[in-house]
Design a protein around this motif. Structure first.
Motif, PDB file in Angstrom:
ATOM      1  N   PRO A 140       0.796  -1.229   0.000  1.00  0.00           N
ATOM      2  CA  PRO A 140       0.000   0.000   0.000  1.00  0.00           C
ATOM      3  C   PRO A 140       0.830   1.281   0.000  1.00  0.00           C
ATOM      4  CG  PRO A 140      -0.951  -1.574   1.516  1.00  0.00           C
ATOM      5  CD  PRO A 140       0.369  -2.143   1.077  1.00  0.00           C
ATOM      6  N   ALA A 141       1.967   1.312   0.715  1.00  0.00           N
ATOM      7  CA  ALA A 141       2.780   2.529   0.738  1.00  0.00           C
ATOM      8  C   ALA A 141       3.367   2.811  -0.637  1.00  0.00           C
ATOM      9  CB  ALA A 141       3.881   2.405   1.781  1.00  0.00           C
ATOM     10  N   GLY A 142       3.793   1.765  -1.335  1.00  0.00           N
ATOM     11  CA  GLY A 142       4.308   1.966  -2.686  1.00  0.00           C
ATOM     12  C   GLY A 142       3.243   2.478  -3.630  1.00  0.00           C
ATOM     13  N   VAL A 143       2.042   1.927  -3.509  1.00  0.00           N
ATOM     14  CA  VAL A 143       0.925   2.401  -4.332  1.00  0.00           C
ATOM     15  C   VAL A 143       0.596   3.848  -4.000  1.00  0.00           C
ATOM     16  CG1 VAL A 143      -1.516   2.076  -4.856  1.00  0.00           C
ATOM     17  CG2 VAL A 143      -0.033   0.094  -4.593  1.00  0.00           C
ATOM     18  N   ALA A 144       0.568   4.163  -2.700  1.00  0.00           N
ATOM     19  CA  ALA A 144       0.249   5.528  -2.288  1.00  0.00           C
ATOM     20  C   ALA A 144       1.274   6.520  -2.822  1.00  0.00           C
ATOM     21  CB  ALA A 144       0.176   5.613  -0.765  1.00  0.00           C
ATOM     22  N   ALA A 145       2.536   6.114  -2.883  1.00  0.00           N
ATOM     23  CA  ALA A 145       3.570   6.997  -3.437  1.00  0.00           C
ATOM     24  C   ALA A 145       3.308   7.283  -4.910  1.00  0.00           C
ATOM     25  CB  ALA A 145       4.952   6.378  -3.250  1.00  0.00           C
ATOM     26  N   LEU A 146       2.921   6.260  -5.664  1.00  0.00           N
ATOM     27  CA  LEU A 146       2.605   6.457  -7.084  1.00  0.00           C
ATOM     28  C   LEU A 146       1.378   7.345  -7.243  1.00  0.00           C
ATOM     29  CD1 LEU A 146       3.169   2.877  -8.565  1.00  0.00           C
ATOM     30  CD2 LEU A 146       4.582   4.918  -8.927  1.00  0.00           C
ATOM     31  N   VAL A 147       0.386   7.163  -6.388  1.00  0.00           N
ATOM     32  CA  VAL A 147      -0.826   7.987  -6.463  1.00  0.00           C
ATOM     33  C   VAL A 147      -0.498   9.436  -6.118  1.00  0.00           C
ATOM     34  CG1 VAL A 147      -3.103   8.390  -5.466  1.00  0.00           C
ATOM     35  CG2 VAL A 147      -2.380   6.066  -6.019  1.00  0.00           C
ATOM     36  N   ALA A 148       0.348   9.637  -5.094  1.00  0.00           N
ATOM     37  CA  ALA A 148       0.746  11.004  -4.743  1.00  0.00           C
ATOM     38  C   ALA A 148       1.487  11.668  -5.898  1.00  0.00           C
ATOM     39  CB  ALA A 148       1.617  10.986  -3.493  1.00  0.00           C
ATOM     40  N   THR A 149       2.321  10.910  -6.587  1.00  0.00           N
ATOM     41  CA  THR A 149       3.017  11.443  -7.764  1.00  0.00           C
ATOM     42  C   THR A 149       2.022  11.804  -8.856  1.00  0.00           C
ATOM     43  OG1 THR A 149       4.932  10.059  -7.251  1.00  0.00           O
ATOM     44  CG2 THR A 149       4.803  10.957  -9.479  1.00  0.00           C
ATOM     45  N   ALA A 150       1.051  10.918  -9.082  1.00  0.00           N
ATOM     46  CA  ALA A 150       0.027  11.194 -10.095  1.00  0.00           C
ATOM     47  C   ALA A 150      -0.769  12.442  -9.742  1.00  0.00           C
ATOM     48  CB  ALA A 150      -0.904   9.985 -10.227  1.00  0.00           C
ATOM     49  N   GLU A 151      -1.110  12.602  -8.463  1.00  0.00           N
ATOM     50  CA  GLU A 151      -1.830  13.797  -8.025  1.00  0.00           C
ATOM     51  C   GLU A 151      -1.012  15.056  -8.272  1.00  0.00           C
ATOM     52  OE1 GLU A 151      -4.725  13.136  -4.334  1.00  0.00           O
ATOM     53  OE2 GLU A 151      -2.664  12.574  -3.907  1.00  0.00           O
ATOM     54  N   THR A 152       0.269  14.998  -7.919  1.00  0.00           N
ATOM     55  CA  THR A 152       1.136  16.167  -8.065  1.00  0.00           C
ATOM     56  C   THR A 152       1.238  16.604  -9.517  1.00  0.00           C
ATOM     57  OG1 THR A 152       2.419  15.456  -6.130  1.00  0.00           O
ATOM     58  CG2 THR A 152       3.444  17.054  -7.609  1.00  0.00           C
ATOM     59  N   VAL A 153       1.525  15.643 -10.386  1.00  0.00           N
ATOM     60  CA  VAL A 153       1.700  15.954 -11.806  1.00  0.00           C
ATOM     61  C   VAL A 153       0.376  16.387 -12.442  1.00  0.00           C
ATOM     62  CG1 VAL A 153       2.366  15.000 -14.044  1.00  0.00           C
ATOM     63  CG2 VAL A 153       3.678  14.412 -12.004  1.00  0.00           C
ATOM     64  N   THR A 154      -0.694  15.685 -12.101  1.00  0.00           N
ATOM     65  CA  THR A 154      -1.996  16.001 -12.692  1.00  0.00           C
ATOM     66  C   THR A 154      -2.504  17.363 -12.243  1.00  0.00           C
ATOM     67  OG1 THR A 154      -2.546  13.639 -12.769  1.00  0.00           O
ATOM     68  CG2 THR A 154      -4.352  15.192 -12.987  1.00  0.00           C
ATOM     69  N   SER A 155      -2.341  17.673 -10.964  1.00  0.00           N
ATOM     70  CA  SER A 155      -2.803  18.969 -10.461  1.00  0.00           C
ATOM     71  C   SER A 155      -2.097  20.113 -11.171  1.00  0.00           C
ATOM     72  CB  SER A 155      -2.562  19.069  -8.953  1.00  0.00           C
ATOM     73  OG  SER A 155      -3.330  18.124  -8.256  1.00  0.00           O
ATOM     74  N   LYS A 156      -0.783  19.990 -11.302  1.00  0.00           N
ATOM     75  CA  LYS A 156      -0.014  21.043 -11.962  1.00  0.00           C
ATOM     76  C   LYS A 156      -0.422  21.182 -13.424  1.00  0.00           C
ATOM     77  CE  LYS A 156       4.757  22.554 -12.786  1.00  0.00           C
ATOM     78  NZ  LYS A 156       6.200  22.228 -12.556  1.00  0.00           N
ATOM     79  N   ALA A 157      -0.547  20.049 -14.110  1.00  0.00           N
ATOM     80  CA  ALA A 157      -0.917  20.086 -15.529  1.00  0.00           C
ATOM     81  C   ALA A 157      -2.330  20.630 -15.718  1.00  0.00           C
ATOM     82  CB  ALA A 157      -0.797  18.687 -16.130  1.00  0.00           C
ATOM     83  N   ALA A 158      -3.268  20.189 -14.862  1.00  0.00           N
ATOM     84  CA  ALA A 158      -4.657  20.611 -15.024  1.00  0.00           C
ATOM     85  C   ALA A 158      -4.812  22.113 -14.830  1.00  0.00           C
ATOM     86  CB  ALA A 158      -5.542  19.854 -14.036  1.00  0.00           C
ATOM     87  N   LEU A 159      -4.179  22.650 -13.799  1.00  0.00           N
ATOM     88  CA  LEU A 159      -4.274  24.094 -13.559  1.00  0.00           C
ATOM     89  C   LEU A 159      -3.606  24.881 -14.679  1.00  0.00           C
ATOM     90  CD1 LEU A 159      -3.612  24.165  -9.711  1.00  0.00           C
ATOM     91  CD2 LEU A 159      -5.776  24.639 -10.863  1.00  0.00           C
ATOM     92  N   HIS A 160      -2.469  24.393 -15.141  1.00  0.00           N
ATOM     93  CA  HIS A 160      -1.740  25.084 -16.214  1.00  0.00           C
ATOM     94  C   HIS A 160      -2.540  25.071 -17.511  1.00  0.00           C
ATOM     95  CE1 HIS A 160       1.552  26.676 -18.507  1.00  0.00           C
ATOM     96  NE2 HIS A 160       1.648  25.579 -19.248  1.00  0.00           N
ATOM     97  N   ILE A 161      -3.037  23.903 -17.887  1.00  0.00           N
ATOM     98  CA  ILE A 161      -3.751  23.774 -19.157  1.00  0.00           C
ATOM     99  C   ILE A 161      -5.044  24.577 -19.138  1.00  0.00           C
ATOM    100  CG2 ILE A 161      -5.035  22.147 -20.609  1.00  0.00           C
ATOM    101  CD1 ILE A 161      -2.899  20.041 -19.829  1.00  0.00           C
TER     102      ILE A 161
END
Length: 401
Positions: A328-349
């Motif tokens: 679960p911690a490894g999955v959560a790390a990937l999800v946190a990365t996805a959130e970080t990248v997606t949030s930045k891209a979504a706001l920018h776009i």
């Protein structure tokens, strides 16, 4: 009630064929939603009509956990959520939370769940929503907002809880509440139509205006034992590995909502540019090509990160009760990365497309992105990723709460 024939209920078809059929259905629904998305956003009404569209298309029945002759695997479910979100992220939000909450019996019963409940949800085409809190690192000095008191054959539930979607139109609302006698935190499902349940919709939101956010008020609501989905542990250390997937699963589903919203904004701006309704002439201005290249790259980068997290989540969900304690911690790390990248891209776009095309309603994508990212600060996620990278799985679990 007759359930429409969908890829989740039709027999004799391969998994690939079922997936293609379901995605075609999602695209048809998305096209229907896109046709009046601006008018519905401006009206900001509860998603009564939108829920009916999802139900009639069979998407509420299809987006439930996979089982014999029913349900949808995680990869396909997320693809459907993103398709719908590109047309209307409010409806995508409703569908994402519906899908994750239908997994509640599996998450909180440590995979020893009642399959009859899932079968009933498919048969009756229930719409699910809810708000289950994660274990807090410190005691809540204000006390629980929802409490259960035991009684013969069940409990009595009191309190109020904010819910982000479909509060006035859902068939099942999933919440956690503290037992006043034992202190156990139980996750329960509440049919909104029962005695003692009232809802207070939120009006005039900045974005996600059709998602149907609001507050559910519970006054001496009877909860039968069959409505208890399972226990939510008090802390990370006592959380079963499969239960620990509940929060990152919801956050990942919402990544698909945010990514779909960004993709929808970029597609709409592109179509407007091609139609000559942009500030610059298409195909003749190098700066315009540069900007579209930058935004398309940002969307594709976010897609790659989200898809990787989705694939890993699908694998661990397939593992079930035999899941390794460190997973679960490894999955959560990937999800946190996805959130970080997606949030930045979504706001920018969604910000930049307002500079590229001039059309009513294009601002809804930016407003939706702001609401979707408001409660997930990037700095917090980056610290979580750093904790996992530096100190490994065992010390990282709490960082993702």
């Amino acid at each position: 009630m007759r359930v429409p024939t969908t890829p989740s209920t039709a027999g004799g078809r391969s998994a690939d064929e079922q997936r293609r059929t379901l995605l075609r259905t999602a695209r048809d629904v998305a096209d229907d939603l896109a046709a009046d998305a601006i008018a519905r956003d401006q009206a900001g009404k509860p998603p009564t009509d939108e829920a009916a569209r999802l139900r009639e298309a069979g998407l509420l029945a299809a987006l439930t956990p996979p089982g014999p002759g029913r349900g949808t695997d995680w990869r396909t479910g997320c693809a459907v959520i993103r398709e719908i979100s590109a047309a209307d992220s409010s409806v995508g939000d409703v569908l994402a939370r519906h899908y994750v909450h239908t997994w509640g019996g599996r998450f909180y019963a440590s995979h020893d769940h009642d399959t009859g409940l899932e079968e009933e949800s498919v048969r009756e085409q229930w719409l699910w929503t809810g708000a289950v809190r994660t274990p807090a690192p410190h005691d809540d000095t204000d006390g629980p907002d929802l409490t259960l008191r035991p009684r013969s054959n069940g409990y009595v539930l009191n309190g109020r809880r904010s819910v982000d979607t479909a509060v006035a139109v859902a068939d099942q609302i999933v919440v956690d509440a503290v037992c006043a006698v034992t202190g156990d935190v139980l996750v329960v499902r509440i049919p909104p139509g029962v005695r003692g349940v009232t809802v207070e919709p939120v009006h005039d939101r900045l974005g996600q205006r059709v998602a149907g956010a609001g507050e559910v008020v519970l006054d001496r609501v009877t909860v039968a034992l069959g409505q208890v989905l399972g226990r939510r542990p008090h802390d990370e250390e006592s959380t079963a590995p499969f239960t620990a997937l509940a929060e990152p699963a919801l956050r990942l589903a919402l990544c698909h909502v945010g990514l779909g919203n960004a993709e929808g904004a970029l597609t709409e701006a592109r179509d407007l540019s091609r139609g000559g309704r942009a500030h610059r002439l298409p195909g003749e201005d190098p700066d315009l090509l540069l900007t579209y290249g930058e935004l398309a790259s940002a969307a594709q980068t976010a897609t790659a990160v989200v898809d990787r997290a989705t694939e890993v989540m699908a694998q661990v969900l397939d593992t079930g009760a035999q899941l390794d304690a460190e997973a679960p911690a490894g999955v959560a790390a990937l999800v946190a990365t996805a959130e970080t990248v997606t949030s930045k891209a979504a706001l920018h776009i969604t910000t930049r497309v307002l500079e590229l095309a001039d059309a009513p309603g294009l601002d809804r994508f930016w407003r939706n992105a702001r609401v979707l990212t408001a409660h997930r600060p990037v700095a917090h996620r980056l610290r979580s990723i750093g904790e996992h990278y530096l100190n490994g799985s065992h010390r990282a679990v709490a960082a993702f709460r």
